[in-house]
Scaffold this motif. Structure first.
Motif, PDB file in Angstrom:
ATOM      1  N   SER A   1       0.666  -1.207  -0.014  1.00 48.69           N
ATOM      2  CA  SER A   1      -0.012   0.021  -0.047  1.00 48.69           C
ATOM      3  C   SER A   1       0.741   1.298  -0.052  1.00 48.69           C
ATOM      4  CB  SER A   1      -0.784  -0.067   1.279  1.00 48.69           C
ATOM      5  OG  SER A   1      -1.385   1.304   1.602  1.00 48.69           O
ATOM      6  N   PHE A   2       0.520   2.279  -0.502  1.00 52.48           N
ATOM      7  CA  PHE A   2       1.328   3.630  -0.762  1.00 52.48           C
ATOM      8  C   PHE A   2       1.299   3.798   0.718  1.00 52.48           C
ATOM      9  CE2 PHE A   2       1.299   8.110  -1.107  1.00 52.48           C
ATOM     10  CZ  PHE A   2       2.386   8.296  -1.947  1.00 52.48           C
ATOM     11  N   VAL A   3       0.498   3.963   1.451  1.00 56.19           N
ATOM     12  CA  VAL A   3       0.573   4.550   2.737  1.00 56.19           C
ATOM     13  C   VAL A   3       1.561   3.844   3.626  1.00 56.19           C
ATOM     14  CG1 VAL A   3      -0.779   4.951   4.983  1.00 56.19           C
ATOM     15  CG2 VAL A   3      -1.876   5.781   3.068  1.00 56.19           C
ATOM     16  N   VAL A   4       1.688   2.687   3.485  1.00 57.90           N
ATOM     17  CA  VAL A   4       2.515   1.713   4.192  1.00 57.90           C
ATOM     18  C   VAL A   4       4.192   1.771   3.654  1.00 57.90           C
ATOM     19  CG1 VAL A   4       3.393  -0.531   4.667  1.00 57.90           C
ATOM     20  CG2 VAL A   4       1.003   0.024   4.940  1.00 57.90           C
ATOM     21  N   LYS A   5       4.218   1.890   2.417  1.00 58.10           N
ATOM     22  CA  LYS A   5       5.551   2.199   1.905  1.00 58.10           C
ATOM     23  C   LYS A   5       6.056   3.537   2.059  1.00 58.10           C
ATOM     24  CE  LYS A   5       6.482   0.460  -2.396  1.00 58.10           C
ATOM     25  NZ  LYS A   5       6.747   0.082  -3.763  1.00 58.10           N
ATOM     26  N   TYR A   6       5.161   4.764   2.106  1.00 59.91           N
ATOM     27  CA  TYR A   6       5.795   5.858   2.090  1.00 59.91           C
ATOM     28  C   TYR A   6       5.102   6.423   3.217  1.00 59.91           C
ATOM     29  CZ  TYR A   6       7.036   4.787  -2.512  1.00 59.91           C
ATOM     30  OH  TYR A   6       7.775   4.125  -3.671  1.00 59.91           O
ATOM     31  N   SER A   7       5.117   5.969   4.369  1.00 59.89           N
ATOM     32  CA  SER A   7       4.418   6.280   5.733  1.00 59.89           C
ATOM     33  C   SER A   7       5.132   7.577   6.219  1.00 59.89           C
ATOM     34  CB  SER A   7       4.548   5.129   6.791  1.00 59.89           C
ATOM     35  OG  SER A   7       5.565   4.880   7.085  1.00 59.89           O
ATOM     36  N   THR A   8       6.387   7.644   6.094  1.00 54.55           N
ATOM     37  CA  THR A   8       7.177   8.660   6.664  1.00 54.55           C
ATOM     38  C   THR A   8       7.177  10.089   6.152  1.00 54.55           C
ATOM     39  OG1 THR A   8       8.959   6.966   7.378  1.00 54.55           O
ATOM     40  CG2 THR A   8       9.628   9.145   7.852  1.00 54.55           C
ATOM     41  N   ILE A   9       6.978   9.639   4.568  1.00 58.48           N
ATOM     42  CA  ILE A   9       6.903  10.905   3.583  1.00 58.48           C
ATOM     43  C   ILE A   9       5.427  11.580   4.132  1.00 58.48           C
ATOM     44  CG2 ILE A   9       6.686  11.518   1.450  1.00 58.48           C
ATOM     45  CD1 ILE A   9       8.668   9.695   0.559  1.00 58.48           C
ATOM     46  N   ILE A  10       4.358  10.584   4.176  1.00 54.97           N
ATOM     47  CA  ILE A  10       3.246  11.299   4.452  1.00 54.97           C
ATOM     48  C   ILE A  10       3.051  11.944   5.659  1.00 54.97           C
ATOM     49  CG2 ILE A  10       0.720  10.579   4.970  1.00 54.97           C
ATOM     50  CD1 ILE A  10       0.987   8.171   3.037  1.00 54.97           C
ATOM     51  N   MET A  11       3.975  11.420   7.021  1.00 54.34           N
ATOM     52  CA  MET A  11       3.867  12.173   8.121  1.00 54.34           C
ATOM     53  C   MET A  11       4.862  13.469   7.993  1.00 54.34           C
ATOM     54  SD  MET A  11       2.480  10.464  10.524  1.00 54.34           S
ATOM     55  CE  MET A  11       2.922  11.361  11.921  1.00 54.34           C
ATOM     56  N   SER A  12       5.532  13.628   6.849  1.00 58.62           N
ATOM     57  CA  SER A  12       6.321  14.858   6.781  1.00 58.62           C
ATOM     58  C   SER A  12       5.448  15.864   6.440  1.00 58.62           C
ATOM     59  CB  SER A  12       7.495  14.851   5.877  1.00 58.62           C
ATOM     60  OG  SER A  12       6.796  14.704   4.424  1.00 58.62           O
ATOM     61  N   ILE A  13       3.941  15.808   5.748  1.00 58.93           N
ATOM     62  CA  ILE A  13       3.257  16.732   5.689  1.00 58.93           C
ATOM     63  C   ILE A  13       3.008  17.434   6.790  1.00 58.93           C
ATOM     64  CG2 ILE A  13       0.765  17.020   4.940  1.00 58.93           C
ATOM     65  CD1 ILE A  13       1.006  14.649   3.149  1.00 58.93           C
TER      66      ILE A  13
ATOM     67  N   LEU B   1      -8.260  22.276  19.882  1.00 58.04           N
ATOM     68  CA  LEU B   1      -9.712  21.498  19.043  1.00 58.04           C
ATOM     69  C   LEU B   1      -9.074  21.168  17.673  1.00 58.04           C
ATOM     70  CD1 LEU B   1     -12.397  24.489  19.266  1.00 58.04           C
ATOM     71  CD2 LEU B   1     -12.266  22.256  20.434  1.00 58.04           C
ATOM     72  N   ALA B   2      -7.689  21.838  17.356  1.00 64.39           N
ATOM     73  CA  ALA B   2      -6.988  21.188  16.151  1.00 64.39           C
ATOM     74  C   ALA B   2      -6.640  19.610  16.758  1.00 64.39           C
ATOM     75  CB  ALA B   2      -5.936  21.942  15.708  1.00 64.39           C
ATOM     76  N   TRP B   3      -5.806  19.780  18.056  1.00 58.91           N
ATOM     77  CA  TRP B   3      -5.472  18.407  18.501  1.00 58.91           C
ATOM     78  C   TRP B   3      -6.569  17.417  18.474  1.00 58.91           C
ATOM     79  CZ3 TRP B   3      -0.794  16.774  18.307  1.00 58.91           C
ATOM     80  CH2 TRP B   3       0.229  17.700  18.564  1.00 58.91           C
ATOM     81  N   VAL B   4      -7.904  17.708  18.586  1.00 55.60           N
ATOM     82  CA  VAL B   4      -8.867  16.689  18.693  1.00 55.60           C
ATOM     83  C   VAL B   4      -9.235  16.135  17.438  1.00 55.60           C
ATOM     84  CG1 VAL B   4     -11.382  16.442  18.919  1.00 55.60           C
ATOM     85  CG2 VAL B   4     -10.115  18.085  20.723  1.00 55.60           C
TER      86      VAL B   4
ATOM     87  N   GLY C   1      -8.619  12.383  15.920  1.00 55.81           N
ATOM     88  CA  GLY C   1      -9.857  11.897  15.335  1.00 55.81           C
ATOM     89  C   GLY C   1      -9.939  11.574  13.967  1.00 55.81           C
ATOM     90  N   LEU C   2      -9.164  12.432  13.293  1.00 54.40           N
ATOM     91  CA  LEU C   2      -9.103  12.008  11.816  1.00 54.40           C
ATOM     92  C   LEU C   2      -8.039  10.749  11.574  1.00 54.40           C
ATOM     93  CD1 LEU C   2      -8.648  15.540  10.323  1.00 54.40           C
ATOM     94  CD2 LEU C   2     -10.375  13.942   9.713  1.00 54.40           C
ATOM     95  N   PHE C   3      -6.800  10.771  12.390  1.00 52.26           N
ATOM     96  CA  PHE C   3      -6.363   9.473  12.163  1.00 52.26           C
ATOM     97  C   PHE C   3      -6.955   8.423  12.783  1.00 52.26           C
ATOM     98  CE2 PHE C   3      -1.460  10.592  13.066  1.00 52.26           C
ATOM     99  CZ  PHE C   3      -1.472  10.674  11.643  1.00 52.26           C
TER     100      PHE C   3
ATOM    101  N   MET D   1      -8.521  11.855   5.116  1.00 53.67           N
ATOM    102  CA  MET D   1      -8.466  11.769   6.618  1.00 53.67           C
ATOM    103  C   MET D   1      -6.986  11.956   7.022  1.00 53.67           C
ATOM    104  SD  MET D   1     -11.808   9.806   8.013  1.00 53.67           S
ATOM    105  CE  MET D   1     -13.184   9.962   7.280  1.00 53.67           C
ATOM    106  N   ILE D   2      -6.315  10.947   6.823  1.00 56.44           N
ATOM    107  CA  ILE D   2      -4.832  10.937   7.161  1.00 56.44           C
ATOM    108  C   ILE D   2      -4.130  12.190   6.910  1.00 56.44           C
ATOM    109  CG2 ILE D   2      -2.715   9.787   6.968  1.00 56.44           C
ATOM    110  CD1 ILE D   2      -4.285   7.074   6.655  1.00 56.44           C
ATOM    111  N   VAL D   3      -4.085  12.456   5.421  1.00 62.00           N
ATOM    112  CA  VAL D   3      -3.599  13.722   5.072  1.00 62.00           C
ATOM    113  C   VAL D   3      -4.305  15.112   5.600  1.00 62.00           C
ATOM    114  CG1 VAL D   3      -3.206  15.310   2.902  1.00 62.00           C
ATOM    115  CG2 VAL D   3      -3.071  12.598   2.596  1.00 62.00           C
ATOM    116  N   LEU D   4      -5.409  15.242   5.806  1.00 61.39           N
ATOM    117  CA  LEU D   4      -5.979  16.167   6.582  1.00 61.39           C
ATOM    118  C   LEU D   4      -5.243  16.285   8.072  1.00 61.39           C
ATOM    119  CD1 LEU D   4      -7.683  18.936   6.269  1.00 61.39           C
ATOM    120  CD2 LEU D   4      -9.502  17.252   7.006  1.00 61.39           C
TER     121      LEU D   4
END
Length: 423
Positions: free
Chosen positions: A253-265, A295-298, A302-304, A315-318
């Motif tokens: 999965s793209f999210v699994v292979k590039y999880s760290t890059i996604i987190m860098s957002i 509220l942003a922490w919520v 929550g989106l995760f 949701m992960i990207v947002l």
């Protein structure tokens, strides 16, 4: 090489040598024999808490050394070389108890370099007649870029689940340490009072603010929110990586292979939201901006909780985008609140106390308690983690803090606040 370019390189490497492993250490830990046995979550929580533990005392101690006895750039270089040497040892560690002490020693060397790097940059810019307020922010933003680049290199080199991430950081840390010795000299300032006591030097004078109800409440909420500040740094990458165990997605999965890059957002978002803070502070005031952060922490958690690599990818990207508001708005507006409400004679101590309550005490408790809670309540019989419930519980915690803050913390917005900050 110009002064500004040299300081930009220092800033870039300062956070590169942290970003190479900070977000991915959980992925490394939980995919290695280190996580075998009972209470793996609590053990990892303890390891991650060393960041906060070292932040409680090392920046103050190294600050005194740089103020009294040793050139700041030399101390900075020695600390980075020692940090790099310790990281070289991490791949040899085979049990979590030893890893705790190794990472703790690494953090003892690294954490004080964050404030030292700022101090060095300020001194060199002032000595070369630069406008610090104008010139420093564009230099500092390269630190965040360095953190992002390190995350990408760790991910793309296939190092997010193995010990190579520490080798990458170690090599660059030693190079940074050597480079630091080439920087312009930053000797101890001659103006430091010889009779300044240890209490003043360590910034302990700010504790008198606990006698003020409003400030005591503010510091208490700082500690509570500090417990949430590092949770997604601790668990975000391993949460995304764990989707490989779900047959709906798998390891390709793209999210699994590039999880760290996604987190860098998340870090990219930080650089954007920093620029919006003056507008939000002028429009809504410090209290509301801090509330927006909570509220942003919520939303972040929550989106995760509901995100996934397929139809829930947005949701992960947002969630990563929201992180910029969650992290920046409280740290910066909280610092400005301290700046505008404390007497100038203890302002530096008060700022130190704010950092200690958030990134020290709060982050330490958050790391320890979250690790215990995940083991106790959210780890299934086969060892997998119930990430949905983990993130929901974190979201509920942030929401409770936000509601209590809104009800209990009284602070009237005055337009003059921003004017006071400017002057």
């Amino acid at each position: 090489m110009s002064i500004k370019l040299r300081l930009t390189l220092m800033s870039f490497l300062q956070f590169f040598v942290w970003g190479a492993w900070l977000i991915t250490i959980a992925t490394y830990f939980f995919n290695s024999p280190l996580a075998a046995g009972e209470n793996a979550g609590a053990k990892f929580g303890a390891i991650f808490s060393t960041l906060a533990l070292s932040s409680l005392f090392m920046p103050a101690i190294t600050g005194i050394i740089a103020d009294k006895w040793m050139n700041a750039e030399k101390l900075y270089g020695l600390l980075h070389i020692c940090y790099g040497l310790v990281l070289f040892y991490v791949p040899k560690v085979t049990d979590p108890d030893t890893l705790y002490y190794v990472i703790f020693v690494a953090m003892i060397f690294y954490m004080p370099t964050i404030s030292l790097s700022n101090s060095i940059a300020y001194t060199i810019l002032k000595n070369n007649n630069y406008d610090v307020v104008k010139v420093f922010p564009p230099i500092r933003v390269w630190g965040t870029i360095g953190f992002i680049v390190a995350m990408w290199i760790t991910n793309l080199s296939g190092s997010k689940a193995n010990a190579n991430q520490f080798i990458i950081a170690a090599v660059m840390a030693i190079l940074l340490g050597i480079f630091a010795f080439t920087l312009p000299k930053c000797p101890p300032p001659k103006s430091i009072a010889k009779d300044a006591g240890v209490i003043d030097q360590l910034g302990l004078r700010g504790f008198t603010l606990f006698g003020n109800y409003k400030m005591a409440l503010f510091f208490m909420f700082s500690m509570l929110l500090g417990g949430a500040l590092q949770l997604t740094n601790m668990y975000g990458d391993t949460f995304l990586d764990d989707f490989k165990n779900n047959p709906l997605y798998g390891p390709e999965s793209f999210v699994v292979k590039y999880s760290t890059i996604i987190m860098s957002i998340s870090q990219i978002s930080e650089t954007v939201f920093i620029l919006t803070i003056p507008f939000f502070l002028k429009r809504f005031g410090i209290k509301k901006v801090m509330l927006f952060s909570m509220l942003a922490w919520v939303l972040r958690f929550g989106l995760f909780a509901y995100g996934n690599p397929a139809d829930g990818l947005w949701m992960i990207v947002l969630s990563c985008i929201v992180y910029g508001m969650a992290f920046d708005f409280f740290n910066i507006s909280g610092s400005l609140f301290v700046e505008t409400t404390t007497d100038s004679s203890i302002r530096s101590s008060a700022q130190g106390l704010f950092m200690m309550m958030t990134n020290g005490v709060g982050a330490y408790l958050g790391s320890q308690i979250s690790g215990y809670a995940i083991d106790e309540f959210f780890t299934l019989g086969n060892g997998t983690k119930d990430w949905h419930q983990i993130w929901l519980s974190f979201a509920g915690y942030a929401l409770a803090i936000a509601v209590l803050f809104m009800l209990l913390f009284k602070h009237e917005h005055k337009p003059s606040e921003m004017e006071n900050i400017s002057h």
